[in-house]
Design an enzyme around this catalytic site. Structure first.
Site, PDB file in Angstrom:
ATOM      1  N   LYS A   1       0.824  -1.214   0.000  1.00  0.00           N
ATOM      2  CA  LYS A   1       0.000   0.000   0.000  1.00  0.00           C
ATOM      3  C   LYS A   1       0.860   1.267   0.000  1.00  0.00           C
ATOM      4  CE  LYS A   1      -3.895  -2.327   2.230  1.00  0.00           C
ATOM      5  NZ  LYS A   1      -4.933  -2.263   3.295  1.00  0.00           N
TER       6      LYS A   1
ATOM      7  N   TYR B   1     -12.672  -1.031  -3.590  1.00  0.00           N
ATOM      8  CA  TYR B   1     -13.149  -1.188  -2.209  1.00  0.00           C
ATOM      9  C   TYR B   1     -14.663  -1.009  -2.094  1.00  0.00           C
ATOM     10  CZ  TYR B   1      -8.367  -1.484  -0.541  1.00  0.00           C
ATOM     11  OH  TYR B   1      -7.083  -1.911  -0.297  1.00  0.00           O
TER      12      TYR B   1
ATOM     13  N   PHE C   1     -15.161   4.220   7.416  1.00  0.00           N
ATOM     14  CA  PHE C   1     -13.796   4.542   7.008  1.00  0.00           C
ATOM     15  C   PHE C   1     -13.601   4.530   5.493  1.00  0.00           C
ATOM     16  CE2 PHE C   1     -13.950  -0.027   8.082  1.00  0.00           C
ATOM     17  CZ  PHE C   1     -13.522  -0.596   6.895  1.00  0.00           C
TER      18      PHE C   1
ATOM     19  N   ARG D   1      -2.640 -14.624   4.084  1.00  0.00           N
ATOM     20  CA  ARG D   1      -3.259 -13.857   5.177  1.00  0.00           C
ATOM     21  C   ARG D   1      -2.567 -14.150   6.516  1.00  0.00           C
ATOM     22  NH1 ARG D   1      -7.725 -10.890   3.927  1.00  0.00           N
ATOM     23  NH2 ARG D   1      -8.861 -11.168   5.870  1.00  0.00           N
TER      24      ARG D   1
ATOM     25  N   THR E   1      -5.509  -7.250  10.555  1.00  0.00           N
ATOM     26  CA  THR E   1      -5.742  -5.926   9.948  1.00  0.00           C
ATOM     27  C   THR E   1      -5.157  -4.820  10.811  1.00  0.00           C
ATOM     28  OG1 THR E   1      -7.800  -6.772   9.006  1.00  0.00           O
ATOM     29  CG2 THR E   1      -7.548  -4.381   9.072  1.00  0.00           C
TER      30      THR E   1
ATOM     31  N   ARG F   1       2.552  -7.066   8.647  1.00  0.00           N
ATOM     32  CA  ARG F   1       1.934  -5.901   9.294  1.00  0.00           C
ATOM     33  C   ARG F   1       2.570  -5.597  10.641  1.00  0.00           C
ATOM     34  NH1 ARG F   1      -4.152  -7.386   7.305  1.00  0.00           N
ATOM     35  NH2 ARG F   1      -4.207  -6.035   5.459  1.00  0.00           N
TER      36      ARG F   1
ATOM     37  N   ASN G   1      -2.061   0.003   6.791  1.00  0.00           N
ATOM     38  CA  ASN G   1      -1.563  -1.290   7.269  1.00  0.00           C
ATOM     39  C   ASN G   1      -0.688  -2.037   6.264  1.00  0.00           C
ATOM     40  OD1 ASN G   1      -3.574  -2.074   5.575  1.00  0.00           O
ATOM     41  ND2 ASN G   1      -4.765  -3.193   7.087  1.00  0.00           N
TER      42      ASN G   1
ATOM     43  N   HIS H   1      -2.176  -5.491   1.418  1.00  0.00           N
ATOM     44  CA  HIS H   1      -3.494  -6.091   1.209  1.00  0.00           C
ATOM     45  C   HIS H   1      -3.301  -7.559   0.843  1.00  0.00           C
ATOM     46  CE1 HIS H   1      -7.534  -6.726  -0.441  1.00  0.00           C
ATOM     47  NE2 HIS H   1      -6.931  -7.337  -1.450  1.00  0.00           N
TER      48      HIS H   1
ATOM     49  N   GLU I   1      -9.714  -9.517  -8.046  1.00  0.00           N
ATOM     50  CA  GLU I   1      -8.747  -8.448  -7.775  1.00  0.00           C
ATOM     51  C   GLU I   1      -7.537  -8.542  -8.700  1.00  0.00           C
ATOM     52  OE1 GLU I   1     -10.081  -8.191  -3.080  1.00  0.00           O
ATOM     53  OE2 GLU I   1      -8.072  -8.910  -3.571  1.00  0.00           O
TER      54      GLU I   1
HETATM   55  P1  CMP Z   1      -7.591  -4.503   4.008  1.00  0.00           P
HETATM   56  O1  CMP Z   1      -8.094  -5.572   4.909  1.00  0.00           O
HETATM   57  O2  CMP Z   1      -6.477  -4.777   3.083  1.00  0.00           O
HETATM   58  O3  CMP Z   1      -8.830  -3.941   3.164  1.00  0.00           O
HETATM   59  C1  CMP Z   1      -9.786  -3.110   3.802  1.00  0.00           C
HETATM   60  C2  CMP Z   1      -9.047  -1.968   4.410  1.00  0.00           C
HETATM   61  O4  CMP Z   1      -9.832  -1.023   5.084  1.00  0.00           O
HETATM   62  C3  CMP Z   1      -8.117  -2.487   5.504  1.00  0.00           C
HETATM   63  O5  CMP Z   1      -7.107  -3.267   4.923  1.00  0.00           O
HETATM   64  C4  CMP Z   1      -7.671  -1.189   6.101  1.00  0.00           C
HETATM   65  O6  CMP Z   1      -6.706  -0.538   5.287  1.00  0.00           O
HETATM   66  C5  CMP Z   1      -8.973  -0.406   6.034  1.00  0.00           C
HETATM   67  N1  CMP Z   1      -9.651  -0.439   7.330  1.00  0.00           N
HETATM   68  C6  CMP Z   1     -10.220  -1.498   7.929  1.00  0.00           C
HETATM   69  N2  CMP Z   1     -10.745  -1.148   9.124  1.00  0.00           N
HETATM   70  C7  CMP Z   1     -10.494   0.176   9.264  1.00  0.00           C
HETATM   71  C8  CMP Z   1     -10.775   1.126  10.272  1.00  0.00           C
HETATM   72  N3  CMP Z   1     -11.454   0.766  11.372  1.00  0.00           N
HETATM   73  N4  CMP Z   1     -10.385   2.387  10.097  1.00  0.00           N
HETATM   74  C9  CMP Z   1      -9.716   2.739   8.955  1.00  0.00           C
HETATM   75  N5  CMP Z   1      -9.412   1.882   7.959  1.00  0.00           N
HETATM   76  C10 CMP Z   1      -9.797   0.614   8.121  1.00  0.00           C
END
Ligand code: CMP
Length: 139
Positions: free
Chosen positions: A11, A51, A59, A87, A93, A104, A114, A117, A128
């Site tokens: 990212k 997304y 968010f 994963r 996450t 991460r 984070n 992905h 994707e």
């Molecule tokens: P990812 O799981 O790759 O894809 C969805 C993304 O949404 C996740 O990574 C984070 O980058 C973002 N995300 C998930 N939860 C939150 C949150 N509570 N606040 C901000 N961003 C979030």
């Protein structure tokens, strides 16, 4: 049945912080083969589409802005049980919950920023991957 491919993005936070090389090393050291690879940048519309599943989340706007603010590294990876194993490699996450040794844990700075992905299912891995790569970019 588990397929052998998953899709990842390094990212904008991790690209900007100079972590591409170290993250790719973690990925290949874990036994993943890179079959597609591209440094690119999502437009706002691209990020909204990618997304879309999160469109109702509070968010979503922040996520779209973050994911389109700078270059990303997109890749398709191959390994037995790729989706699940990747994963595990990237970790939770929220980096506060990510296990030692995960990408991460090493490189994410917050739940939003984070670092990486990883697709959450075989079906989404295929969708994707096709979003980012033409057939002739798959090796
Ligand atoms: P990812 O799981 O790759 O894809 C969805 C993304 O949404 C996740 O990574 C984070 O980058 C973002 N995300 C998930 N939860 C939150 C949150 N509570 N606040 C901000 N961003 C979030």
């Amino acid at each position: 049945m588990a397929t052998n491919r998953t899709f990842t993005m390094i990212k904008p936070d991790a690209v900007a912080n100079g972590h591409i090389g170290n993250i790719l090393a973690m990925i290949t050291n874990a036994g993943f083969k890179i079959v597609s690879l591209k440094l690119t940048q999502l437009t706002t519309a691209d990020a909204q589409k990618f997304y879309d599943v999160h469109a109702a989340r509070p968010f979503y706007g922040e996520l779209v802005e973050f994911m389109s603010r700078g270059p990303i590294l997109a890749a398709i990876l191959e390994k037995d049980n790729a989706v699940e194993d990747f994963r595990t490699l990237i970790g939770a996450t929220n980096p506060a919950d990510a296990a030692e040794g995960t990408i991460r844990k090493a490189y994410a700075t917050s739940i939003g920023e984070n670092a990486v992905h990883g697709s959450d299912s075989d079906e989404n891995a295929a969708i994707e991957g096709a979003f980012h790569f033409a057939g002739r970019e798959n090796f």
